[in-house]
Write an enzyme that holds these catalytic residues in place. Structure first.
Site, PDB file in Angstrom:
ATOM      1  CB  THR A 130      -0.908  -0.019   1.253  1.00 37.84           C
ATOM      2  OG1 THR A 130      -0.114  -0.431   2.378  1.00 37.84           O
ATOM      3  CG2 THR A 130      -2.043  -1.013   1.087  1.00 37.84           C
ATOM      4  CD  GLU A 131       4.922  -0.374   0.796  1.00 42.60           C
ATOM      5  OE1 GLU A 131       3.945  -0.834   0.165  1.00 42.60           O
ATOM      6  OE2 GLU A 131       5.641  -1.091   1.508  1.00 42.60           O
ATOM      7  CB  VAL A 132       1.564   4.055  -4.478  1.00 37.38           C
ATOM      8  CG1 VAL A 132       2.800   3.622  -5.251  1.00 37.38           C
ATOM      9  CG2 VAL A 132       0.464   3.023  -4.558  1.00 37.38           C
ATOM     10  CB  VAL A 167       1.730   6.544   2.853  1.00 41.30           C
ATOM     11  CG1 VAL A 167       0.471   6.130   3.586  1.00 41.30           C
ATOM     12  CG2 VAL A 167       2.676   5.361   2.690  1.00 41.30           C
TER      13      VAL A 167
END
Ligand code: COA
Length: 260
Positions: free
Chosen positions: A134-136, A138
């Site tokens: 889910t990094e993208v 944040v």
């Protein structure tokens, strides 16, 4: 060991639990160091045959890097040139572990948590656990776990997960490459025990040297791998476990492994 990671012996397994339920078992430096310490302890003698990595509670296996802001307002700071960064240390230690690592995915595994799942050898998950990077969402990208994702996921699926930041359920067909067994939550422990029991009666030496070979051969050309594998096989054939395995087969009896 801190109380952020607990360990307990279950038969011939060491169960390592990330114990930060209120932060959905997010990863920080002390969690990473404690998992490394647990792997060191597990490999320090012959008693432990399998390490099971899991998270506390039923919400998350691990929600990735700890996103709570630091004093300077950033979620976490990474020193560009620090060769001892805790994420790299943890992933390298998992890679060098010669005991099978089983992820018991008790809940969502996101970001670095999904990286931990991919860095384990085998995975049993509750079917409704969400998996993803889910990094993208944040403003980041799943940088340091990419080599581990690349080992496990087909490239197009990996790219889609990285670019969208969307998640897939462990029981969905899209997760088939990541998860060995996706089961209802109530069956998670029984399925994990069943998987472990199928490993724990096999030769410790065969598994230890086999994991070494898998890790090396994964990174080699086919030609180099054939040479290396021939050396490994010649050496393995001389081990006590191999001699016992041959003898037990000939004498039609179960082998008694020494792990040497
Ligand atoms: N780092 C730090 N704290 C985290 C966290 C993380 N990665 N993930 C969750 N938490 C904390 C929340 O801030 C919340 O704290 P609060 O009670 O003080 O507000 C608590 O854990 C519970 O989180 P919540 O979102 O309410 O729980 P949930 O069960 O509804 O959802 C998740 C669980 C894991 C799906 C959700 O928390 C989530 O998406 N987390 C972020 C995952 C992420 O983007 N990781 C990538 C990091 S690069």
């Amino acid at each position: 060991m801190t109380d952020e990671v607990t360990t307990r012996r279950e038969g011939s397994s060491l169960v390592v639990t990330i114990n930060r339920e209120s932060r959905r078992n997010a990863l920080n430096e002390s969690v990473a160091a404690s998992i490394v310490a647990a792997l060191d302890a597990a490999e320090s003698g012959p008693a432990i045959r399998v390490v099971i990595l899991t998270g506390a509670g039923d919400k998350a296996f691990c929600a990735g890097g700890d996103l709570k802001p630091n004093a300077d307002g950033t979620p976490f700071t990474i020193e560009v040139s620090d060769p001892r960064h805790y994420v790299a240390q943890l992933l390298r230690r998992m890679d060098s572990c010669r005991l099978p690592l089983v992820a018991r995915v008790n809940g969502h595994a996101l970001g670095g948590g999904f990286g931990l799942v991919c860095a384990c050898d085998l995975v049993v998950a509750r079917e409704d656990a969400l998996l993803g990077v889910t990094e993208v969402r944040v403003g980041l990208f799943p940088m340091m776990i990419l080599p581990y994702l690349l080992r496990v996921l087909p490239y197009r699926r990996l790219t889609e997960l990285c670019l969208t930041g969307e998640t897939i359920a462990a029981g969905a067909p899209e997760a088939a490459a990541v998860v060995n067994y996706a089961v209802p939550a109530a069956d998670l422990d029984a399925k994990t025990d069943w998987l472990v029991s199928r490993i724990a009666d096999k030769s410790p030496t065969g598994i230890r040297l086999g994991k070494q070979a898998l890790g090396k051969i994964r990174e080699m050309s086919t030609d180099a791998a054939l040479e290396y594998a021939q050396f490994m096989l010649a050496n393995m054939a001389r081990t006590e476990d191999a001699r016992e395995g041959f003898a037990a087969f000939a004498e039609k009896r179960p082998p008694a492994w020494t792990g040497r």
